[in-house]
Design an enzyme around this catalytic site. Structure first.
Site, short mmCIF file in Angstrom:
data_model
loop_
_atom_site.label_atom_id
_atom_site.label_comp_id
_atom_site.label_asym_id
_atom_site.label_seq_id
_atom_site.Cartn_x
_atom_site.Cartn_y
_atom_site.Cartn_z
N HIS A 237 0.81 -1.21 0.00
CA HIS A 237 0.00 0.00 0.00
C HIS A 237 0.85 1.27 0.00
O HIS A 237 2.02 1.26 0.43
CB HIS A 237 -0.93 0.00 1.20
CG HIS A 237 -2.03 -1.01 1.09
ND1 HIS A 237 -3.02 -1.16 2.03
CD2 HIS A 237 -2.31 -1.93 0.12
CE1 HIS A 237 -3.85 -2.09 1.66
NE2 HIS A 237 -3.43 -2.60 0.51
N GLU B 129 0.70 4.00 1.82
CA GLU B 129 1.13 4.43 3.15
C GLU B 129 2.36 3.64 3.60
O GLU B 129 3.32 4.20 4.12
CB GLU B 129 0.02 4.25 4.19
CG GLU B 129 -1.29 4.88 3.83
CD GLU B 129 -2.24 3.91 3.14
OE1 GLU B 129 -1.90 3.38 2.06
OE2 GLU B 129 -3.33 3.68 3.68
N CYS C 221 -6.13 1.11 5.58
CA CYS C 221 -6.61 -0.19 6.06
C CYS C 221 -6.07 -0.42 7.47
O CYS C 221 -5.23 0.34 7.96
CB CYS C 221 -6.16 -1.30 5.10
SG CYS C 221 -4.40 -1.70 5.22
N CYS D 21 -2.22 -0.69 7.64
CA CYS D 21 -1.56 0.61 7.43
C CYS D 21 -1.76 1.52 8.64
O CYS D 21 -0.86 2.28 9.00
CB CYS D 21 -2.03 1.27 6.15
SG CYS D 21 -1.37 0.46 4.66
#
Length: 163
Positions: free
Chosen positions: A79, A81, A117, A120
Site C-alpha cells: 500500500h 502508506e 486499512c 496501514c
C-alpha cells in the site's frame, strides 16, 4: 487565481504520486510531511522485483470479486502508506502528517470514504505519525488525529481481540 491552501497543495502532490500506482482497482498516493518538508512518498505497487498487477493484466481480488476492505493478504501490492513509511527515517516521521489520495482505476474518481486499512493504520501509529489527511474531492478532505482516534480505538479493543 487564488493561491492553493497548503493542505490541498500536499494532497495534490499525493494525488500526482498515486498516478504511479500499478493496481487495477484503486491507486493511492501518500506523502509524509514534517515542518513543511516532504520526507517521503509512496504509491501502490508490487514489492521490488515482483511483477505488478498492471504488468500481469489481472487483479486476483477483482477476479475473485472480493469486496473492498477484505482479504488484503491476497493482494500482491504494498500500500501507498506502507511504501511512504518504508522510505522514511522513523525519527523524522515522529509528529509528521501523512497525506493520502486515492482514485478508482476504472473511472478516475476519488475513492469514496477512502481511509488507511487496519494494517496501514498500525504502521502509521508505529511510525509516530500524528495526523493523517485524506482527500475527499478536489477541495475537501478529512483529518484524523492518530492518537485520539486510532490509538484510543485500538486500546479499547485490548483483551477483546485476543492480544
Amino acid at each position: 487565481m487564488a493561491r492553493r491552501d497548503k493542505i490541498n497543495y500536499y494532497l495534490d502532490i499525493a494525488d500526482a504520486v498515486s498516478r504511479r500506482g500499478t493496481c487495477l482497482r484503486r491507486n493511492y498516493g501518500a506523502i509524509i510531511v514534517k515542518n513543511d518538508e516532504i520526507l517521503s512518498t509512496g504509491y501502490v505497487g508490487a514489492p521490488r522485483g515482483r511483477k505488478n498487477c498492471s504488468d500481469m493484466g489481472v487483479c486476483i481480488r477483482e477476479k475473485l470479486q472480493i469486496p473492498r476492505g477484505e482479504r488484503y493478504e491476497l493482494c500482491r501490492s504494498v500500500h501507498a502508506e506502507a511504501n511512504a513509511i518504508i522510505s522514511a527515517e522513523r525519527k523524522s516521521m515522529i509528529g509528521a502528517t501523512l497525506y493520502l489520495s486515492g482514485r478508482n482505476v476504472t473511472d478516475g474518481r476519488y475513492v469514496e470514504n477512502a481511509m488507511c486499512c487496519s494494517m496501514c493504520k498500525r504502521m502509521v501509529i508505529n511510525a509516530g505519525i500524528s495526523t493523517v489527511v485524506v482527500r475527499i474531492d478536489d477541495e475537501h478532505y478529512r483529518t484524523v488525529d492518530v492518537e485520539a482516534e486510532w490509538v484510543a480505538q485500538d486500546e479499547s479493543l485490548d483483551g477483546v481481540m485476543g492480544y
